[in-house]
Write a protein that holds these residues in place. Structure first.
Motif, PDB file in Angstrom:
ATOM      1  N   ILE A  30       0.587 -13.810  -3.391  1.00  0.00           N
ATOM      2  CA  ILE A  30       0.122 -12.748  -2.490  1.00  0.00           C
ATOM      3  C   ILE A  30       1.160 -11.632  -2.460  1.00  0.00           C
ATOM      4  O   ILE A  30       2.298 -11.852  -2.047  1.00  0.00           O
ATOM      5  N   SER A  31       0.760 -10.465  -2.925  1.00  0.00           N
ATOM      6  CA  SER A  31       1.671  -9.324  -2.986  1.00  0.00           C
ATOM      7  C   SER A  31       1.783  -8.640  -1.621  1.00  0.00           C
ATOM      8  O   SER A  31       0.920  -8.819  -0.763  1.00  0.00           O
ATOM      9  N   TYR A  32       2.827  -7.842  -1.495  1.00  0.00           N
ATOM     10  CA  TYR A  32       2.940  -6.944  -0.342  1.00  0.00           C
ATOM     11  C   TYR A  32       2.402  -5.584  -0.762  1.00  0.00           C
ATOM     12  O   TYR A  32       2.618  -5.157  -1.900  1.00  0.00           O
ATOM     13  N   HIS A  46      -5.354 -11.893   0.779  1.00  0.00           N
ATOM     14  CA  HIS A  46      -5.455 -10.988  -0.374  1.00  0.00           C
ATOM     15  C   HIS A  46      -4.118 -10.283  -0.603  1.00  0.00           C
ATOM     16  O   HIS A  46      -3.675 -10.119  -1.742  1.00  0.00           O
ATOM     17  N   TYR A  47      -3.519  -9.822   0.458  1.00  0.00           N
ATOM     18  CA  TYR A  47      -2.224  -9.152   0.429  1.00  0.00           C
ATOM     19  C   TYR A  47      -1.535  -9.409   1.758  1.00  0.00           C
ATOM     20  O   TYR A  47      -2.187  -9.768   2.738  1.00  0.00           O
ATOM     21  N   PHE A  48      -0.234  -9.128   1.795  1.00  0.00           N
ATOM     22  CA  PHE A  48       0.435  -8.902   3.070  1.00  0.00           C
ATOM     23  C   PHE A  48       0.436  -7.391   3.245  1.00  0.00           C
ATOM     24  O   PHE A  48       1.059  -6.675   2.446  1.00  0.00           O
ATOM     25  N   VAL A  65      10.690  -9.273  -6.607  1.00  0.00           N
ATOM     26  CA  VAL A  65      11.089  -9.414  -8.016  1.00  0.00           C
ATOM     27  C   VAL A  65      10.658  -8.200  -8.825  1.00  0.00           C
ATOM     28  O   VAL A  65      11.252  -7.877  -9.838  1.00  0.00           O
ATOM     29  N   GLU A  66       9.600  -7.568  -8.389  1.00  0.00           N
ATOM     30  CA  GLU A  66       9.150  -6.338  -9.052  1.00  0.00           C
ATOM     31  C   GLU A  66       8.306  -5.576  -8.054  1.00  0.00           C
ATOM     32  O   GLU A  66       7.763  -6.162  -7.116  1.00  0.00           O
ATOM     33  N   TRP A  67       8.202  -4.281  -8.256  1.00  0.00           N
ATOM     34  CA  TRP A  67       7.353  -3.474  -7.375  1.00  0.00           C
ATOM     35  C   TRP A  67       6.989  -2.180  -8.091  1.00  0.00           C
ATOM     36  O   TRP A  67       7.660  -1.792  -9.050  1.00  0.00           O
ATOM     37  N   VAL A  68       5.903  -1.545  -7.643  1.00  0.00           N
ATOM     38  CA  VAL A  68       5.511  -0.239  -8.184  1.00  0.00           C
ATOM     39  C   VAL A  68       4.993   0.625  -7.042  1.00  0.00           C
ATOM     40  O   VAL A  68       4.608   0.114  -5.996  1.00  0.00           O
ATOM     41  N   GLN A  69       4.975   1.921  -7.334  1.00  0.00           N
ATOM     42  CA  GLN A  69       4.297   2.848  -6.432  1.00  0.00           C
ATOM     43  C   GLN A  69       3.136   3.415  -7.227  1.00  0.00           C
ATOM     44  O   GLN A  69       3.339   3.930  -8.337  1.00  0.00           O
ATOM     45  N   GLN A  70       1.934   3.253  -6.723  1.00  0.00           N
ATOM     46  CA  GLN A  70       0.781   3.812  -7.419  1.00  0.00           C
ATOM     47  C   GLN A  70      -0.300   4.189  -6.414  1.00  0.00           C
ATOM     48  O   GLN A  70      -0.421   3.551  -5.385  1.00  0.00           O
ATOM     49  N   PHE A  71      -1.085   5.197  -6.737  1.00  0.00           N
ATOM     50  CA  PHE A  71      -2.135   5.729  -5.856  1.00  0.00           C
ATOM     51  C   PHE A  71      -1.566   6.063  -4.476  1.00  0.00           C
ATOM     52  O   PHE A  71      -2.261   5.995  -3.476  1.00  0.00           O
ATOM     53  N   GLY A  72      -0.272   6.368  -4.415  1.00  0.00           N
ATOM     54  CA  GLY A  72       0.333   6.718  -3.127  1.00  0.00           C
ATOM     55  C   GLY A  72       0.734   5.525  -2.278  1.00  0.00           C
ATOM     56  O   GLY A  72       1.137   5.685  -1.127  1.00  0.00           O
ATOM     57  N   GLY A  76       4.244  -4.892  -4.276  1.00  0.00           N
ATOM     58  CA  GLY A  76       5.387  -5.656  -4.772  1.00  0.00           C
ATOM     59  C   GLY A  76       5.186  -7.155  -4.668  1.00  0.00           C
ATOM     60  O   GLY A  76       4.421  -7.639  -3.822  1.00  0.00           O
ATOM     61  N   THR A  77       5.887  -7.867  -5.540  1.00  0.00           N
ATOM     62  CA  THR A  77       5.794  -9.331  -5.587  1.00  0.00           C
ATOM     63  C   THR A  77       7.020  -9.954  -4.940  1.00  0.00           C
ATOM     64  O   THR A  77       8.146  -9.622  -5.289  1.00  0.00           O
ATOM     65  N   SER A  78       6.774 -10.883  -4.025  1.00  0.00           N
ATOM     66  CA  SER A  78       7.864 -11.495  -3.263  1.00  0.00           C
ATOM     67  C   SER A  78       8.552 -12.606  -4.062  1.00  0.00           C
ATOM     68  O   SER A  78       7.906 -13.470  -4.642  1.00  0.00           O
ATOM     69  N   ASP A  95      -1.737 -11.179  -9.772  1.00  0.00           N
ATOM     70  CA  ASP A  95      -2.657 -10.079 -10.079  1.00  0.00           C
ATOM     71  C   ASP A  95      -1.824  -8.806  -9.979  1.00  0.00           C
ATOM     72  O   ASP A  95      -1.609  -8.298  -8.874  1.00  0.00           O
ATOM     73  N   ILE A  96      -1.280  -8.352 -11.103  1.00  0.00           N
ATOM     74  CA  ILE A  96      -0.421  -7.169 -11.023  1.00  0.00           C
ATOM     75  C   ILE A  96      -0.653  -6.218 -12.186  1.00  0.00           C
ATOM     76  O   ILE A  96      -1.157  -6.617 -13.233  1.00  0.00           O
ATOM     77  N   GLU A  97      -0.271  -4.974 -11.974  1.00  0.00           N
ATOM     78  CA  GLU A  97      -0.516  -3.978 -13.032  1.00  0.00           C
ATOM     79  C   GLU A  97       0.564  -4.104 -14.117  1.00  0.00           C
ATOM     80  O   GLU A  97       1.496  -4.896 -13.997  1.00  0.00           O
ATOM     81  N   GLN A 130     -19.263   1.401  -6.435  1.00  0.00           N
ATOM     82  CA  GLN A 130     -19.992   0.360  -5.693  1.00  0.00           C
ATOM     83  C   GLN A 130     -19.155  -0.219  -4.568  1.00  0.00           C
ATOM     84  O   GLN A 130     -19.678  -0.682  -3.559  1.00  0.00           O
ATOM     85  N   ARG A 131     -17.825  -0.214  -4.767  1.00  0.00           N
ATOM     86  CA  ARG A 131     -16.926  -0.839  -3.810  1.00  0.00           C
ATOM     87  C   ARG A 131     -16.909  -0.076  -2.478  1.00  0.00           C
ATOM     88  O   ARG A 131     -16.320  -0.523  -1.512  1.00  0.00           O
ATOM     89  N   GLY A 132     -17.543   1.096  -2.439  1.00  0.00           N
ATOM     90  CA  GLY A 132     -17.645   1.826  -1.171  1.00  0.00           C
ATOM     91  C   GLY A 132     -16.724   3.016  -1.154  1.00  0.00           C
ATOM     92  O   GLY A 132     -16.097   3.339  -2.158  1.00  0.00           O
ATOM     93  N   ASP A 141      -7.881   9.329 -10.212  1.00  0.00           N
ATOM     94  CA  ASP A 141      -6.540   8.770 -10.411  1.00  0.00           C
ATOM     95  C   ASP A 141      -6.627   7.364 -10.999  1.00  0.00           C
ATOM     96  O   ASP A 141      -5.935   7.005 -11.953  1.00  0.00           O
ATOM     97  N   ARG A 142      -7.525   6.550 -10.438  1.00  0.00           N
ATOM     98  CA  ARG A 142      -7.667   5.165 -10.882  1.00  0.00           C
ATOM     99  C   ARG A 142      -8.231   5.114 -12.310  1.00  0.00           C
ATOM    100  O   ARG A 142      -7.824   4.279 -13.108  1.00  0.00           O
ATOM    101  N   LEU A 143      -9.173   6.027 -12.629  1.00  0.00           N
ATOM    102  CA  LEU A 143      -9.727   6.032 -13.988  1.00  0.00           C
ATOM    103  C   LEU A 143      -8.658   6.431 -15.008  1.00  0.00           C
ATOM    104  O   LEU A 143      -8.563   5.844 -16.090  1.00  0.00           O
TER     105      LEU A 143
END
Ligand code: 5GP
Length: 198
Positions: A30-32, A46-48, A65-72, A76-78, A95-97, A130-132, A141-143
């Motif tokens: 479970i990522s933060y 799903h997340y913290f 152990v690793e982290w990213v900044q994306q979509f603002g 990160g993984t604990s 589940d990480i990019e 579809q996700r709303g 940005d995501r595409l």
């Protein structure tokens, strides 16, 4: 360790949920994140979901152990999570990019790296819509990020095309099974049975 990447809209989250439901030896890492929860998402499952300040504190304390900044947002993984799962002999699913996955590849070279792709770019856009409620800017940005991530596919161990859900799920389960038979994973567990000299 199973490190799974795949762009938004690849169907990766649903596939991983189904995989975890059928295999009790698998735990989800479970990522933060500083992103806000989507309607169906649960804190601690799903997340913290944390504030940017809390995330910065965890970073300062060296708990990621690793982290990213994306979509603002930050993701990160604990480290604690990994240590705890491995000490309980659970197999962990991440589940990480792709940047985070690369970092895990450096730290844990024997992990299994799996990439999930949807059948096409159009399918990604369809799933994201579809996700709303998603802002057009975030969608674009995501595409864009999706296309960038696909450039990284080649260094992953396995590629699963999610054209048919149950077929993709059975391929994922087969990868998990095959990975558990890989020598670096299984040999240390059974070596003592053979009374080798060195
Ligand atoms: P979403 O916001 O759709 O849940 O996730 C966006 C992206 O962030 C996905 O590609 C997901 O794999 C990635 N992600 C989730 N958690 C982490 C993490 O802890 N580290 C990294 N590097 N990426 C993550």
């Amino acid at each position: 360790m199973f490190v799974v990447s795949g762009s938004s809209g690849s169907g990766k989250t649903s596939l991983l949920q189904a995989l975890l439901a059928t295999d009790s030896r698998l735990s989800f890492s479970i990522s933060y994140t500083t992103r806000k929860p989507r309607p169906e998402e649960v804190h601690g499952q799903h997340y913290f979901f944390v504030s940017p300040e809390e995330f910065q504190r965890l970073l300062r304390e060296g708990r990621m152990v690793e982290w990213v900044q994306q979509f603002g947002y930050y993701y990160g993984t604990s480290k604690d999570w990994i240590d705890q799962a491995l000490s309980q002999e659970q197999d962990l699913v991440f589940d990480i990019e792709v940047h985070g996955a690369r970092e895990l590849k450096r730290l844990y070279p024997h992990a299994t790296f799996i990439f999930i792709v949807p059948p096409s770019l159009a399918a990604v856009e369809h799933r994201l819509r579809q996700r709303g409620a998603i802002a057009e800017a975030e969608l674009a940005d995501r595409l864009r990020q999706t296309q960038q991530e696909w450039q990284e596919v080649e260094w992953y161990d396995y590629l699963v095309v999610n054209d048919d859900f149950s077929e993709a799920l059975s391929r994922l389960a087969a990868i998990v099974k095959a990975s558990r038979c890989r020598t670096p994973f299984i040999w240390p567990q059974i070596k003592s049975r053979f009374q080798l000299r060195s």
